[in-house]
Design a protein around this motif. Structure first.
Motif, PDB file in Angstrom:
ATOM      1  N   GLU A 142       0.863   7.733 -10.532  1.00 50.86           N
ATOM      2  CA  GLU A 142       1.070   8.497  -9.308  1.00 50.86           C
ATOM      3  C   GLU A 142       2.566   8.664  -9.074  1.00 50.86           C
ATOM      4  O   GLU A 142       3.343   7.751  -9.313  1.00 50.86           O
ATOM      5  CB  GLU A 142       0.437   7.786  -8.113  1.00 50.86           C
ATOM      6  N   HIS A 153       2.539  13.294  -2.419  1.00 50.90           N
ATOM      7  CA  HIS A 153       1.983  12.276  -3.312  1.00 50.90           C
ATOM      8  C   HIS A 153       1.107  12.972  -4.352  1.00 50.90           C
ATOM      9  O   HIS A 153       0.128  13.630  -4.004  1.00 50.90           O
ATOM     10  CB  HIS A 153       1.208  11.232  -2.503  1.00 50.90           C
ATOM     11  N   ARG A 155      -1.146  12.635  -7.845  1.00 53.08           N
ATOM     12  CA  ARG A 155      -1.892  11.758  -8.743  1.00 53.08           C
ATOM     13  C   ARG A 155      -1.984  12.379 -10.129  1.00 53.08           C
ATOM     14  O   ARG A 155      -1.691  13.566 -10.310  1.00 53.08           O
ATOM     15  CB  ARG A 155      -3.286  11.532  -8.192  1.00 53.08           C
ATOM     16  N   THR A 156      -2.422  11.616 -11.093  1.00 50.56           N
ATOM     17  CA  THR A 156      -2.620  12.104 -12.465  1.00 50.56           C
ATOM     18  C   THR A 156      -3.400  13.412 -12.441  1.00 50.56           C
ATOM     19  O   THR A 156      -4.403  13.530 -11.742  1.00 50.56           O
ATOM     20  CB  THR A 156      -3.395  11.060 -13.301  1.00 50.56           C
ATOM     21  N   GLY A 174       3.779   3.326  -7.033  1.00 52.38           N
ATOM     22  CA  GLY A 174       2.563   2.694  -7.532  1.00 52.38           C
ATOM     23  C   GLY A 174       2.836   1.419  -8.303  1.00 52.38           C
ATOM     24  O   GLY A 174       3.964   0.896  -8.332  1.00 52.38           O
TER      25      GLY A 174
END
Length: 190
Positions: A142, A153, A155-156, A174
């Motif tokens: 992240e 933010h 994420r993958t 993270g």
């Protein structure tokens, strides 16, 4: 000659070449890039290896990609860059790093980057020229993207694009390494 020596020599040769091609004096380029005249002289004489930030400022001021500053040959129509030829721009003892994978002038500089940030680490960037855009794609972990104070933010598997003419930074809040691919498009110098 070590890789670092080769990089220093290429940067010296190419900085002088592009500065002259653009018609910039030492003082003119220094003012445009926001770095000292002495630093530009030291780089052109291959007496120093500037920071990534300084190199980015000079490349932006010249309107060329970092890859153009680091090595200039007549490029073939297709340029393949094997993994072991990517240019490591910075790294930390904890394992964070960034590598410039490829770049081109199309019609302004266009660069492809691979980034890795370890947990708790971050990297801030100075504003680029107006019209510069960055496209990022998080491939692992992240990532917190901060653009002009606003946090995003990611994420993958998440991608983002933004104009990079303001303050921006990348941070890993993270517990696992964060990895991303980035494309930077800089407008041509007018």
């Amino acid at each position: 000659m070590t890789d670092l020596d080769h990089l220093t020599q290429s940067l010296a040769r190419n900085l002088k070449r592009w500065r002259n091609e653009r018609g910039f004096t030492l003082d003119g380029l220094a003012a445009r890039a926001g770095v000292s005249r002495g630093m530009i002289i030291q780089i052109e004489q291959a007496r120093t290896n500037p920071s990534v930030g300084t190199t980015v400022k000079i490349a932006d001021a010249l309107g060329v990609s970092i890859t153009t500053l680091l090595d200039y040959d007549q490029e073939p129509r297709v340029q393949v860059v094997p993994p072991d030829k990517a240019v490591r721009m910075w790294s930390t003892e904890a394992g964070s790093s960034t590598s410039l994978l490829a770049g081109t002038q199309a019609p302004g500089p266009l660069e492809l980057w691979s980034w890795r940030l370890m947990p708790g680490e971050s990297s801030a960037s100075d504003p680029h020229p107006a019209g510069t855009f960055e496209l990022i794609h998080v491939t692992a972990g992240e990532l917190t993207l901060v653009v002009e104070g606003e946090e995003h933010h990611l994420r993958t598997g998440t991608s983002a694009t933004f104009e990079a003419s303001g303050d921006h930074a990348y941070r890993n809040d993270g517990t696992e390494p964060a990895e991303m691919m980035m494309v930077v498009s800089v407008p041509p110098v007018r």
